[in-house]
Write a protein that holds these residues in place. Structure first.
Motif, PDB file in Angstrom:
ATOM      1  N   ALA A  75       0.342   8.391  -0.773  1.00  0.00           N
ATOM      2  CA  ALA A  75      -0.083   9.287  -1.847  1.00  0.00           C
ATOM      3  C   ALA A  75       0.802  10.513  -1.938  1.00  0.00           C
ATOM      4  CB  ALA A  75      -1.533   9.728  -1.613  1.00  0.00           C
ATOM      5  N   GLY A 115      -4.211   7.269  -5.459  1.00  0.00           N
ATOM      6  CA  GLY A 115      -2.925   6.647  -5.745  1.00  0.00           C
ATOM      7  C   GLY A 115      -2.179   6.162  -4.520  1.00  0.00           C
ATOM      8  N   GLY A 116      -2.755   6.335  -3.344  1.00  0.00           N
ATOM      9  CA  GLY A 116      -2.079   5.901  -2.125  1.00  0.00           C
ATOM     10  C   GLY A 116      -2.812   6.390  -0.894  1.00  0.00           C
ATOM     11  N   VAL A 117      -2.157   6.280   0.245  1.00  0.00           N
ATOM     12  CA  VAL A 117      -2.767   6.673   1.518  1.00  0.00           C
ATOM     13  C   VAL A 117      -2.111   7.934   2.063  1.00  0.00           C
ATOM     14  CG1 VAL A 117      -3.507   4.354   2.174  1.00  0.00           C
ATOM     15  CG2 VAL A 117      -1.207   5.128   2.779  1.00  0.00           C
ATOM     16  N   LEU A 176     -10.360   1.849   1.533  1.00  0.00           N
ATOM     17  CA  LEU A 176      -8.949   1.915   1.157  1.00  0.00           C
ATOM     18  C   LEU A 176      -8.773   1.646  -0.335  1.00  0.00           C
ATOM     19  CD1 LEU A 176      -5.930   2.052   1.831  1.00  0.00           C
ATOM     20  CD2 LEU A 176      -6.037  -0.387   2.394  1.00  0.00           C
ATOM     21  N   ALA A 177      -9.462   0.638  -0.844  1.00  0.00           N
ATOM     22  CA  ALA A 177      -9.348   0.312  -2.270  1.00  0.00           C
ATOM     23  C   ALA A 177      -9.795   1.499  -3.130  1.00  0.00           C
ATOM     24  CB  ALA A 177     -10.178  -0.922  -2.593  1.00  0.00           C
ATOM     25  N   CYS A 182      -9.739   4.681  -2.234  1.00  0.00           N
ATOM     26  CA  CYS A 182      -8.742   5.743  -2.096  1.00  0.00           C
ATOM     27  C   CYS A 182      -7.504   5.450  -2.934  1.00  0.00           C
ATOM     28  CB  CYS A 182      -8.346   5.908  -0.626  1.00  0.00           C
ATOM     29  SG  CYS A 182      -9.624   6.642   0.420  1.00  0.00           S
ATOM     30  N   LEU A 183      -7.119   4.188  -3.008  1.00  0.00           N
ATOM     31  CA  LEU A 183      -5.963   3.828  -3.828  1.00  0.00           C
ATOM     32  C   LEU A 183      -6.244   4.093  -5.304  1.00  0.00           C
ATOM     33  CD1 LEU A 183      -4.764   0.508  -2.150  1.00  0.00           C
ATOM     34  CD2 LEU A 183      -3.795   2.794  -1.924  1.00  0.00           C
ATOM     35  N   ARG A 184      -7.470   3.804  -5.731  1.00  0.00           N
ATOM     36  CA  ARG A 184      -7.833   4.071  -7.127  1.00  0.00           C
ATOM     37  C   ARG A 184      -7.882   5.574  -7.405  1.00  0.00           C
ATOM     38  NH1 ARG A 184     -11.597  -0.108  -6.157  1.00  0.00           N
ATOM     39  NH2 ARG A 184     -13.233   1.446  -5.812  1.00  0.00           N
ATOM     40  N   VAL A 240       0.862  -1.185   0.000  1.00  0.00           N
ATOM     41  CA  VAL A 240       0.000   0.000   0.000  1.00  0.00           C
ATOM     42  C   VAL A 240       0.895   1.230   0.000  1.00  0.00           C
ATOM     43  CG1 VAL A 240      -1.764   1.294   1.234  1.00  0.00           C
ATOM     44  CG2 VAL A 240      -1.826  -1.209   1.231  1.00  0.00           C
ATOM     45  N   ALA A 256       3.194   3.932   5.619  1.00  0.00           N
ATOM     46  CA  ALA A 256       2.699   3.149   4.486  1.00  0.00           C
ATOM     47  C   ALA A 256       3.686   2.048   4.104  1.00  0.00           C
ATOM     48  CB  ALA A 256       2.442   4.062   3.288  1.00  0.00           C
TER      49      ALA A 256
END
Length: 260
Positions: free
Chosen positions: A168, A235-237, A227-228, A230-232, A165, A178
């Motif tokens: 961002a 691009g990250g956390v 979380l999925a 937000c990643l889409r 993970v 992360a």
């Protein structure tokens, strides 16, 4: 893999996730790994303090609604509202519909937009309503709901800090933690927390262990979905995303415990 002494991990967890007076002695990737693995312990302490506050009010003659409001307020106080702020900022960023860089810029602003306000309103309303219903059913169920939800909320952070993970941004709490937690360690921590919740659930009767275990798993599932997304989108956390994950997980756990 270098080993970090447990006290350093606990100090990192409590120092970054609560306002309790502990000194963070190390701020490196190894300490971050240990700290995020210890995050559920910080959640357990927060939950116990929240439950104690609610039970004290009930003993003094307050009703379930007031006890629930106080119980929900304690985690906010013990985090200086950072998780709620992260939830609002994440809602504004995702709700803006803008590309990742612009959405991240929205999240860094000091003000709260309409998406953030509405999200905060309904999440807090759901938390207080669920706690009030739990306390109304029994003081034990209300206290257990407070403890399990707070612990599951921090477990969601352990899972979000797992390897693979990405952050961002190159700076901030998100970048510091992360990808620090090995997947196997995150899964073992999840199993341990779920088992502990099930054991505590025996206080609720025959189906209590199942209800408590499902609450933890539902919390992790809800946080994973966010979380999925937000990643889409991002691009990250970020630190804000971690806050949003914690509040999402806590709310999901409370709802399941009430329905159970």
């Amino acid at each position: 893999m270098p080993r970090t002494p447990l006290p350093d991990g606990l100090r990192f967890a409590f120092g970054t996730l609560t306002v309790l007076p502990v000194g963070v002695t190390r701020w490196d990737r190894d300490a971050a790994r240990a700290g995020m693995l210890c995050a559920p312990v910080a959640g357990l302490v927060v939950g116990l303090l929240a439950a104690a506050t609610g039970l004290l009010l009930l003993v003094l003659g307050a009703g379930p609604l007031l006890a629930a409001a106080a119980t929900a307020a304690v985690p906010a106080v013990l985090t200086r509202g950072l998780h709620l702020d992260g939830l609002a900022d994440t809602a504004d960023g995702l709700g803006s519909g803008r590309p990742a860089e612009e959405a991240l810029a929205v999240m860094k602003r000091s003000d709260i937009g309409p998406f953030g306000v509405v999200t905060l309103l309904f999440v807090l309303l759901a938390q207080v309503a669920a706690l009030a219903e739990a306390y109304g059913a029994s003081w034990t169920r209300g206290a257990l709901a407070a403890v399990v939800s707070a612990t599951a909320a921090r477990l969601a952070l352990t899972l979000a800090a797992r390897t693979g993970v990405p952050p961002a941004r190159p700076e901030g709490l998100g970048a510091a933690v992360a990808g620090t937690v090995p997947v196997r360690a995150a899964l073992l921590t999840t199993a341990a927390v779920t088992g502990a919740a099930a054991a505590a659930g025996t206080l609720l009767g025959t189906y209590g262990p199942l209800s408590a275990a499902l609450a933890v798993l539902a919390a992790c599932g809800a946080a994973h979905l966010l979380l999925a997304h937000c990643l889409r989108r991002l691009g990250g956390v970020t630190g804000d995303v971690f806050g949003a994950l914690a509040e999402t997980a806590a709310t999901a756990a409370l709802v399941v415990l009430v329905l159970g």
